[in-house]
Design a protein around this motif. Structure first.
Motif, PDB file in Angstrom:
ATOM      1  N   ASP A  64       0.831  -1.205   0.000  1.00  0.00           N
ATOM      2  CA  ASP A  64       0.000   0.000   0.000  1.00  0.00           C
ATOM      3  C   ASP A  64       0.865   1.255   0.000  1.00  0.00           C
ATOM      4  OD1 ASP A  64      -2.248  -1.564  -0.011  1.00  0.00           O
ATOM      5  OD2 ASP A  64      -2.634  -1.388   2.143  1.00  0.00           O
ATOM      6  N   GLN A  65       1.963   1.222   0.754  1.00  0.00           N
ATOM      7  CA  GLN A  65       2.860   2.371   0.786  1.00  0.00           C
ATOM      8  C   GLN A  65       3.495   2.599  -0.583  1.00  0.00           C
ATOM      9  OE1 GLN A  65       3.471   4.691   3.022  1.00  0.00           O
ATOM     10  NE2 GLN A  65       4.949   5.678   1.636  1.00  0.00           N
ATOM     11  N   GLU A  66       3.912   1.514  -1.240  1.00  0.00           N
ATOM     12  CA  GLU A  66       4.502   1.647  -2.569  1.00  0.00           C
ATOM     13  C   GLU A  66       3.477   2.130  -3.584  1.00  0.00           C
ATOM     14  OE1 GLU A  66       8.069  -1.714  -2.457  1.00  0.00           O
ATOM     15  OE2 GLU A  66       5.993  -2.340  -2.837  1.00  0.00           O
ATOM     16  N   LEU A  67       2.209   1.712  -3.428  1.00  0.00           N
ATOM     17  CA  LEU A  67       1.159   2.200  -4.320  1.00  0.00           C
ATOM     18  C   LEU A  67       1.030   3.713  -4.205  1.00  0.00           C
ATOM     19  CD1 LEU A  67      -1.224   1.917  -6.231  1.00  0.00           C
ATOM     20  CD2 LEU A  67      -2.660   1.333  -4.259  1.00  0.00           C
ATOM     21  N   THR A  68       1.082   4.230  -2.980  1.00  0.00           N
ATOM     22  CA  THR A  68       1.010   5.682  -2.783  1.00  0.00           C
ATOM     23  C   THR A  68       2.176   6.378  -3.478  1.00  0.00           C
ATOM     24  OG1 THR A  68      -0.093   5.368  -0.657  1.00  0.00           O
ATOM     25  CG2 THR A  68       0.935   7.502  -1.052  1.00  0.00           C
ATOM     26  N   GLU A  69       3.364   5.798  -3.381  1.00  0.00           N
ATOM     27  CA  GLU A  69       4.545   6.385  -4.021  1.00  0.00           C
ATOM     28  C   GLU A  69       4.440   6.326  -5.545  1.00  0.00           C
ATOM     29  OE1 GLU A  69       7.619   4.038  -2.351  1.00  0.00           O
ATOM     30  OE2 GLU A  69       7.602   5.038  -0.400  1.00  0.00           O
ATOM     31  N   LEU A  70       3.939   5.227  -6.072  1.00  0.00           N
ATOM     32  CA  LEU A  70       3.768   5.093  -7.517  1.00  0.00           C
ATOM     33  C   LEU A  70       2.732   6.087  -8.030  1.00  0.00           C
ATOM     34  CD1 LEU A  70       3.819   1.198  -7.741  1.00  0.00           C
ATOM     35  CD2 LEU A  70       5.465   2.729  -8.839  1.00  0.00           C
ATOM     36  N   ASP A  71       1.627   6.219  -7.289  1.00  0.00           N
ATOM     37  CA  ASP A  71       0.574   7.158  -7.678  1.00  0.00           C
ATOM     38  C   ASP A  71       1.106   8.589  -7.699  1.00  0.00           C
ATOM     39  OD1 ASP A  71      -2.482   7.735  -7.954  1.00  0.00           O
ATOM     40  OD2 ASP A  71      -1.811   9.031  -6.313  1.00  0.00           O
ATOM     41  N   ARG A  72       1.898   8.940  -6.708  1.00  0.00           N
ATOM     42  CA  ARG A  72       2.478  10.276  -6.627  1.00  0.00           C
ATOM     43  C   ARG A  72       3.418  10.528  -7.821  1.00  0.00           C
ATOM     44  NH1 ARG A  72       4.891   9.831  -2.017  1.00  0.00           N
ATOM     45  NH2 ARG A  72       3.037  10.388  -0.821  1.00  0.00           N
ATOM     46  N   PHE A  73       4.207   9.524  -8.172  1.00  0.00           N
ATOM     47  CA  PHE A  73       5.127   9.677  -9.299  1.00  0.00           C
ATOM     48  C   PHE A  73       4.350   9.888 -10.600  1.00  0.00           C
ATOM     49  CE2 PHE A  73       7.713   8.233 -12.816  1.00  0.00           C
ATOM     50  CZ  PHE A  73       8.947   8.783 -12.536  1.00  0.00           C
ATOM     51  N   VAL A  74       3.279   9.125 -10.791  1.00  0.00           N
ATOM     52  CA  VAL A  74       2.476   9.261 -12.011  1.00  0.00           C
ATOM     53  C   VAL A  74       1.905  10.667 -12.121  1.00  0.00           C
ATOM     54  CG1 VAL A  74       0.361   8.498 -13.164  1.00  0.00           C
ATOM     55  CG2 VAL A  74       1.922   6.809 -12.184  1.00  0.00           C
ATOM     56  N   ARG A  75       1.352  11.189 -11.037  1.00  0.00           N
ATOM     57  CA  ARG A  75       0.730  12.512 -11.075  1.00  0.00           C
ATOM     58  C   ARG A  75       1.759  13.615 -11.353  1.00  0.00           C
ATOM     59  NH1 ARG A  75      -4.480  12.232  -8.883  1.00  0.00           N
ATOM     60  NH2 ARG A  75      -4.931  10.251  -7.858  1.00  0.00           N
ATOM     61  N   ARG A  76       2.960  13.445 -10.827  1.00  0.00           N
ATOM     62  CA  ARG A  76       3.976  14.485 -10.997  1.00  0.00           C
ATOM     63  C   ARG A  76       4.658  14.429 -12.356  1.00  0.00           C
ATOM     64  NH1 ARG A  76       7.061  14.252  -5.070  1.00  0.00           N
ATOM     65  NH2 ARG A  76       5.392  15.266  -3.850  1.00  0.00           N
ATOM     66  N   HIS A  77       4.582  13.286 -13.040  1.00  0.00           N
ATOM     67  CA  HIS A  77       5.346  13.126 -14.275  1.00  0.00           C
ATOM     68  C   HIS A  77       4.470  12.763 -15.470  1.00  0.00           C
ATOM     69  CE1 HIS A  77       8.426  12.672 -11.114  1.00  0.00           C
ATOM     70  NE2 HIS A  77       9.247  13.185 -12.007  1.00  0.00           N
ATOM     71  N   THR A  78       3.177  13.088 -15.395  1.00  0.00           N
ATOM     72  CA  THR A  78       2.294  12.852 -16.541  1.00  0.00           C
ATOM     73  C   THR A  78       2.652  13.807 -17.672  1.00  0.00           C
ATOM     74  OG1 THR A  78       0.471  12.062 -15.180  1.00  0.00           O
ATOM     75  CG2 THR A  78      -0.088  12.923 -17.355  1.00  0.00           C
ATOM     76  N   ILE A  79       2.808  13.269 -18.892  1.00  0.00           N
ATOM     77  CA  ILE A  79       3.120  14.104 -20.050  1.00  0.00           C
ATOM     78  C   ILE A  79       2.037  14.060 -21.114  1.00  0.00           C
ATOM     79  CG2 ILE A  79       5.604  13.963 -19.702  1.00  0.00           C
ATOM     80  CD1 ILE A  79       5.706  11.806 -21.844  1.00  0.00           C
ATOM     81  N   ASN A  80       1.090  13.116 -20.993  1.00  0.00           N
ATOM     82  CA  ASN A  80       0.028  13.018 -21.981  1.00  0.00           C
ATOM     83  C   ASN A  80      -1.110  12.205 -21.397  1.00  0.00           C
ATOM     84  OD1 ASN A  80      -1.306  13.425 -24.354  1.00  0.00           O
ATOM     85  ND2 ASN A  80       0.300  12.567 -25.657  1.00  0.00           N
ATOM     86  N   ARG A  81      -2.304  12.357 -21.981  1.00  0.00           N
ATOM     87  CA  ARG A  81      -3.466  11.602 -21.523  1.00  0.00           C
ATOM     88  C   ARG A  81      -4.204  11.024 -22.721  1.00  0.00           C
ATOM     89  NH1 ARG A  81      -6.207  14.839 -16.473  1.00  0.00           N
ATOM     90  NH2 ARG A  81      -4.308  15.679 -15.558  1.00  0.00           N
ATOM     91  N   PHE A  82      -4.673   9.800 -22.547  1.00  0.00           N
ATOM     92  CA  PHE A  82      -5.487   9.133 -23.554  1.00  0.00           C
ATOM     93  C   PHE A  82      -6.699   8.563 -22.838  1.00  0.00           C
ATOM     94  CE2 PHE A  82      -0.986   8.725 -24.563  1.00  0.00           C
ATOM     95  CZ  PHE A  82      -0.922   9.314 -25.813  1.00  0.00           C
ATOM     96  N   GLY A  83      -7.759   9.385 -22.693  1.00  0.00           N
ATOM     97  CA  GLY A  83      -8.899   8.955 -21.906  1.00  0.00           C
ATOM     98  C   GLY A  83      -8.461   8.763 -20.460  1.00  0.00           C
ATOM     99  N   PRO A  84      -8.738   7.579 -19.880  1.00  0.00           N
ATOM    100  CA  PRO A  84      -8.346   7.334 -18.483  1.00  0.00           C
ATOM    101  C   PRO A  84      -6.874   6.967 -18.307  1.00  0.00           C
ATOM    102  CG  PRO A  84      -9.470   5.420 -19.361  1.00  0.00           C
ATOM    103  CD  PRO A  84      -9.540   6.473 -20.433  1.00  0.00           C
ATOM    104  N   VAL A  85      -6.145   6.837 -19.415  1.00  0.00           N
ATOM    105  CA  VAL A  85      -4.741   6.421 -19.351  1.00  0.00           C
ATOM    106  C   VAL A  85      -3.831   7.643 -19.362  1.00  0.00           C
ATOM    107  CG1 VAL A  85      -2.911   5.111 -20.495  1.00  0.00           C
ATOM    108  CG2 VAL A  85      -5.265   4.253 -20.513  1.00  0.00           C
ATOM    109  N   ARG A  86      -2.824   7.613 -18.484  1.00  0.00           N
ATOM    110  CA  ARG A  86      -1.829   8.680 -18.458  1.00  0.00           C
ATOM    111  C   ARG A  86      -0.491   8.152 -18.969  1.00  0.00           C
ATOM    112  NH1 ARG A  86      -2.150  12.869 -13.392  1.00  0.00           N
ATOM    113  NH2 ARG A  86      -4.351  13.416 -13.572  1.00  0.00           N
ATOM    114  N   GLU A  87       0.119   8.921 -19.836  1.00  0.00           N
ATOM    115  CA  GLU A  87       1.476   8.603 -20.269  1.00  0.00           C
ATOM    116  C   GLU A  87       2.443   9.276 -19.311  1.00  0.00           C
ATOM    117  OE1 GLU A  87       4.381   8.868 -24.211  1.00  0.00           O
ATOM    118  OE2 GLU A  87       2.462   9.919 -24.178  1.00  0.00           O
TER     119      GLU A  87
END
Length: 556
Positions: free
Chosen positions: A462-485
């Protein structure tokens, strides 16, 4: 419907197993028939509505709200039912006719597709937010409230002095809304009996071997056999007393009748028995990869070419019933003796016996597991994914009883890959980016590119999930519907250590390679993306072993 919605809401937020059982048992105890029967069917995944699909829900909300606002909200919430339930513009005066669960289920089963939009809109107008969410979850499938079918049946058993295994034994002869089941467990009726000559019987499952297990287990108390890389099936055949016709069925591990995809195998079931075994494809006496088997799975029609080039086969593990005699209460050693005689007497080329592995110690078994070819698996060694351990004295019990059967899978392979895309999960994970696509490098220098090789949504804490989620939000460069690049160049990105069971050629992946059973085993914060593995590493693995397709097999 509101009572059912309250149950789902409480189950979704209740982490404790016994508390979930208590919630369901209380619901079943105080809600009348057939309402509670439909709730049980929903919780066990036994409901399906041919005409009610997620597209219907999307079309309705598009008529009531701004599509752009809905798209943004759906992206934020991550769950279709929850988004629509929250956004649905309820009328100022809500209708008094709140639908019951029984009304919803029966109407969906009987109503023509063209009439469903108006009916569903009327229900959503009448229900509150929680009721709308439950109604939409029911329609779209996948309640995701942390309740397995086994847990729901355990709750039913608590209504009377009945063991959950007894409910399992009669389950597949029952029909929704389970009136005879509730009458039996409450002492108002007889035990339900089925006159089906080839019924499905709940399978016995194994626990994975964990650290320390071998320190307390006696090798002399167990037998070992190969864990084959196919799908677990149950082949049942018998004479119908009503029609005097021989009925033959092939069931998946979950009880789905898959015989239509394997007519060549049904022809081999010329007996009165039920066999537990592994469905494989054998060509020239050799087990083929799961990739070959998968081409025949989930098909409504099978071509003559498939029947010729991909002949189906059952490798038998156990004998559950023979000539009307239920053998499941016998110890495994006795059932094995009966199975050996049965296979020898049947002598059909589509059936054979899964061989036992001789061993005197856990160290000897570990050597066999590491080198199946030298331990008796021969040319089929690449189709072995581990070993199964079964106590000599174990009866055949439904579910996953402790201490009787164990599975000891071969050690997974590991590769360092770069996170490329992320998508929100469902249920409790709907607010987190928890489904991750990752890739490895192909080419060199300025021409180097990341090509996807797999997708994983578990393996992390669960702790790693929080860290992964934070990384995704900070480093999103594109979106395709519900998917983030996610940013994934050689300098900036996140490396994941991915464990997997096998590899296969894939036309759906740009890399041409796909993983089987991938999971994230470690986050490599210490490793720069440029040092992640290259496609040549996976190609070398492919050359060293027969391919296994990326789609998961039926786990034992």
């Amino acid at each position: 419907m509101n009572r059912f919605a309250q149950l789902l809401d409480r189950l979704a937020y209740e982490p404790r197993r016994n508390a979930k059982i208590a919630l369901m048992a209380d619901y079943f105890r105080h809600v009348p028939d057939p309402e509670r029967g439909y709730a049980l069917a929903a919780l066990t995944g036994s409901l399906g509505f041919a005409e009610a699909k997620p597209g219907l829900v999307r079309a309705l909300i598009a008529e009531r709200t701004d599509p752009v606002l809905f798209g943004l909200s759906y992206d934020f919430v991550g769950d279709l039912s929850e988004t629509v339930a929250l956004m649905w513009p309820a009328p100022e005066i809500r209708p008094n006719a709140v639908p019951s669960l029984a009304e919803v289920v029966e109407t969906l089963a009987e109503t023509a597709k063209r009439d469903l939009p108006a009916i569903l809109a009327r229900w959503l107008d009448a229900l509150d937010e929680a009721g709308r969410w439950a109604c939409l979850k029911l329609i779209t499938g996948g309640l995701r409230v942390g309740v397995s079918a086994r847990l729901a049946k355990t709750a039913v058993a608590q209504l009377g002095a009945i063991e959950p295994d007894e409910v399992e034994h009669v389950w597949h002869g029952l029909a929704v809304p389970y009136l005879d089941l509730f009458a039996w467990v409450e002492g108002r009726g007889p035990r339900p009996e089925s006159d089906d000559p080839a019924p499905f019987r709940p399978p016995m499952l194994a626990h994975a071997v964990e650290d320390g297990d071998f320190d307390r287990l006696d090798p002399a108390a167990f037998v070992a056999e190969w864990k084959w890389d196919g799908i677990r099936v149950q082949a049942a055949a018998g004479l119908s007393l009503e029609t005097r016709r021989h009925r033959r069925r092939l069931y998946s591990r979950t009880g789905e009748d898959i015989g239509a995809a394997f007519p060549d195998l049904l022809e081999a079931l010329d007996f009165d028995a039920t066999i537990d075994g592994e469905l494989l494809v054998l060509v020239d006496g050799r087990v083929q990869s799961f990739n070959v088997l998968q081409q025949r799975l989930n098909r409504k029609t099978v071509t003559a070419r498939m029947l010729t080039e991909q002949p189906a086969h059952i490798r038998a593990y156990d004998l559950l019933v023979e000539a009307g005699e239920d053998l499941r209460a016998l110890p495994f050693a006795a059932r094995r003796e009966r199975l050996e005689r049965f296979i020898a007497r049947t002598a059909h080329p589509r059936l054979d016996l899964s061989p036992l592995i001789p061993f005197a110690s856990w160290e000897a078994l570990a050597e066999a597991r590491a080198d199946p070819a030298a331990a008796g698996a021969g040319p089929d060694a690449e189709a072995v994914e581990g070993v199964m351990l079964k106590r000599h004295d174990s009866p055949y019990l439904p579910g996953r009883p402790k201490g009787l059967w164990y599975k000891w899978k071969r050690d997974p392979r590991v590769v360092d890959a770069v996170l490329m895309y992320a998508q929100r999960g469902h249920g409790k994970r709907s607010s987190f980016y928890s489904d991750f696509t990752f890739g490895v490098w192909r080419g060199s220098g300025a021409d180097a590119e990341l090509v996807p090789v797999g997708k994983a949504y578990f393996g992390f804490t669960d702790q790693e999930l929080t860290e992964l989620d934070r990384f995704v939000r900070r480093h999103t460069i594109n979106r395709f519907g519900p998917v983030r690049e996610v940013q994934h160049d050689a300098a900036v990105g996140l490396v994941l250590e991915v464990a997997f069971e096998g590899l296969g050629r894939s036309t759906r992946h740009k890399s041409g390679v796909a993983m089987r059973f991938p999971r994230i085993s470690r986050i490599r914060w210490d490793k720069p993306p440029a040092e992640a593995d290259r496609i040549e590493v996976l190609e070398a693995m492919l050359r060293s072993a027969a391919p296994a397709d990326a789609a998961p097999a039926d786990e034992d």
